[in-house]
Design an enzyme around this catalytic site. Sequence first.
Site, PDB file in Angstrom:
ATOM      1  N   SER A   1     -45.397 -10.019 -12.862  1.00 44.49           N
ATOM      2  CA  SER A   1     -45.740  -9.134 -11.752  1.00 44.49           C
ATOM      3  C   SER A   1     -46.916  -8.240 -12.158  1.00 44.49           C
ATOM      4  O   SER A   1     -47.931  -8.748 -12.611  1.00 44.49           O
ATOM      5  CB  SER A   1     -44.507  -8.327 -11.344  1.00 44.49           C
ATOM      6  OG  SER A   1     -44.695  -7.658 -10.121  1.00 44.49           O
TER       7      SER A   1
ATOM      8  N   HIS B   1     -38.927 -13.040  -6.817  1.00 49.05           N
ATOM      9  CA  HIS B   1     -39.996 -12.440  -7.597  1.00 49.05           C
ATOM     10  C   HIS B   1     -39.657 -12.303  -9.073  1.00 49.05           C
ATOM     11  O   HIS B   1     -40.502 -11.877  -9.863  1.00 49.05           O
ATOM     12  CB  HIS B   1     -40.315 -11.055  -7.001  1.00 49.05           C
ATOM     13  CG  HIS B   1     -41.572 -10.438  -7.509  1.00 49.05           C
ATOM     14  ND1 HIS B   1     -42.814 -11.007  -7.320  1.00 49.05           N
ATOM     15  CD2 HIS B   1     -41.792  -9.290  -8.215  1.00 49.05           C
ATOM     16  CE1 HIS B   1     -43.740 -10.237  -7.872  1.00 49.05           C
ATOM     17  NE2 HIS B   1     -43.141  -9.191  -8.427  1.00 49.05           N
TER      18      HIS B   1
ATOM     19  N   ASP C   1     -41.944 -16.167  -2.739  1.00 52.02           N
ATOM     20  CA  ASP C   1     -41.971 -14.862  -3.393  1.00 52.02           C
ATOM     21  C   ASP C   1     -42.311 -13.808  -2.358  1.00 52.02           C
ATOM     22  O   ASP C   1     -43.354 -13.867  -1.711  1.00 52.02           O
ATOM     23  CB  ASP C   1     -43.008 -14.872  -4.516  1.00 52.02           C
ATOM     24  CG  ASP C   1     -43.004 -13.617  -5.371  1.00 52.02           C
ATOM     25  OD1 ASP C   1     -42.680 -12.537  -4.844  1.00 52.02           O
ATOM     26  OD2 ASP C   1     -43.334 -13.716  -6.566  1.00 52.02           O
TER      27      ASP C   1
END
Length: 271
Positions: free
Chosen positions: A101, A251, A223
């Site tokens: 991320s 995610h 996602d």
Amino acid sequence: MTAKIAKIAKRNHVHLMGNPDASETLMLVHGLGTDQTVWHKITPFFLKHFKIVLLDHLGSGHSDTSQFQQHRYLDLNQYASDLVEVCEAYRLENIHIVGHSAGAMISALATLQAPARFKRLVMIAASPRYLQDEGYHGGLSEQDVSRIYSELMRNPATALPALLTEAAIYPEDPGLHAYFSASLQQVNRDHVLTVLCAILQSDHRETIRRITIPTLIIQSRKDYFVPMEVALYLHHHIPGSTLTVIRSKGHFPQLSAPGEIVAALQSFFTA
């Protein structure tokens, strides 16, 4: 351990594990809402062949929040500089850096700040820009971002957990939900708006073009935060990169589909 190294180690709650005699290093970099424990299903597969470095970004996990200066952490580059300082303090080289991320973009920035130290880059659920733009499908509109800020300011105790739990799309696994809930309790509420601003207002679309080391992009097939178009954008704009789309949804695939992540990493590291 010198005072400077001790300060860096405390700042980022640095944890070393794996094979201390290994010639290569695996650095694992978490994103918002988690800490270094998010990698607990991944590390056992690499203990034999790598020195492994885990850390918490300032404001997350067990980091030393007394060292947090808001004006310095309004940009992801400072988090990247922290990573580089860890590498320098521990004299790490031949580093395979894996970021998730926001941690993926922080990792990419670190490789540009100290290119001689890094051998490979892996970006999991990564985005160079979360906001929509003309000709660019980032996933979040200005209205989405305003809503996130408003909800966080109104009720910080529940807004972030609700947002990230929605993004997780976990299968029915009480263990995963319990881990995630506990991890979110470690997020420093006083700093979370600064961290979110650094992430959601960032635009590194030009930056990624400068990445030259071998790069693997790992993308879940669905996602909440990072649409497939973003993964394709990264693949098209990072020279020579490889894109691997895994079957997992959500995610946080290192939690929901660790086997797929490990397989992708092992294939990339031995290529």
